[in-house]
Design a protein around this motif. Structure first.
Motif, short mmCIF file in Angstrom:
data_model
loop_
_atom_site.label_atom_id
_atom_site.label_comp_id
_atom_site.label_asym_id
_atom_site.label_seq_id
_atom_site.Cartn_x
_atom_site.Cartn_y
_atom_site.Cartn_z
N LYS A 290 -8.74 -10.44 -5.38
CA LYS A 290 -7.86 -9.51 -5.50
C LYS A 290 -8.35 -8.29 -5.02
O LYS A 290 -7.74 -7.35 -4.61
N LEU B 262 -3.08 -4.52 2.64
CA LEU B 262 -4.01 -3.88 1.48
C LEU B 262 -4.87 -3.01 2.34
O LEU B 262 -5.16 -1.80 1.35
N GLU C 221 -3.34 0.15 2.90
CA GLU C 221 -3.07 1.18 1.57
C GLU C 221 -4.17 1.69 1.13
O GLU C 221 -4.18 2.78 0.58
#
Length: 180
Positions: free
Chosen positions: A34, A42, A45
């Motif tokens: 994760k 990701l 971001e």
């Protein structure tokens, strides 16, 4: 084991020790997956969030600096830390390193001054390419008004170290007077 629910399941015979270990390993792998799944979205971001936070902090610091300049606090602060600066003896042999921004600076201090720096009684302020040893309260005020000038400021959370769950070096203590 730290998990009482797992202990109950083991005592009841519903799971084996191997299944408990496998579950912990899988949980750790899922947590790592994760954090960094390697996806470009990701990473972008996270980078965007970091950049936004940096810009926000910079704007806030500039605002504080401008307000302080209007009130004349910065000039008063400069004269105060120049006046209150502790003179380092010429025979000081211990090199005390500190970071300011991305650069590493060093100051030669005595053992007494080094212990005062490490215990939070003194701080280091750097202004116009000169490092000043000042009382801790004054270094805190400098850090609030102009954080770019505060080179070393001992804080209580620095003393408490965060220990990670899988840290192989958790049993080894790093001495406070380690010179690097």
């Amino acid at each position: 084991m730290a998990n009482p629910f797992q202990e109950q399941l083991l005592k009841a015979g519903l799971v084996s020790k191997q299944k408990v270990r496998d579950a912990k390993t899988q949980k750790r792998r899922d947590r790592k997956a994760k954090v960094d799944d390697g996806s470009e979205a990701l990473k972008q971001e996270i980078a965007a969030k970091k950049q936004a936070q940096i810009e926000k902090d910079k704007a806030l610091n500039e605002k504080r600096f401008a307000e302080a300049m209007e009130k004349g606090q910065v000039r008063g602060l400069i004269t105060e830390f120049k006046r209150c600066a502790i003179a380092v003896p010429k025979d000081a042999e211990l090199k005390f390193n500190y970071t300011l921004g991305t650069k590493i600076f060093s100051v030669y201090v005595t053992e007494k001054l080094q212990s005062q720096l490490l215990n939070g009684q003194l701080g280091i302020v750097r202004h116009e390419e000169v490092s000043y040893l000042v009382p801790h309260k004054l270094a805190e005020r400098v850090n609030l008004l102009v954080p770019d000038w505060c080179g070393y400021l001992w804080q209580a959370e620095d003393a408490s170290q965060v220990v990670e769950e899988d840290d192989p070096y958790a049993d080894y203590v790093i001495p406070d007077d380690l010179m690097w």
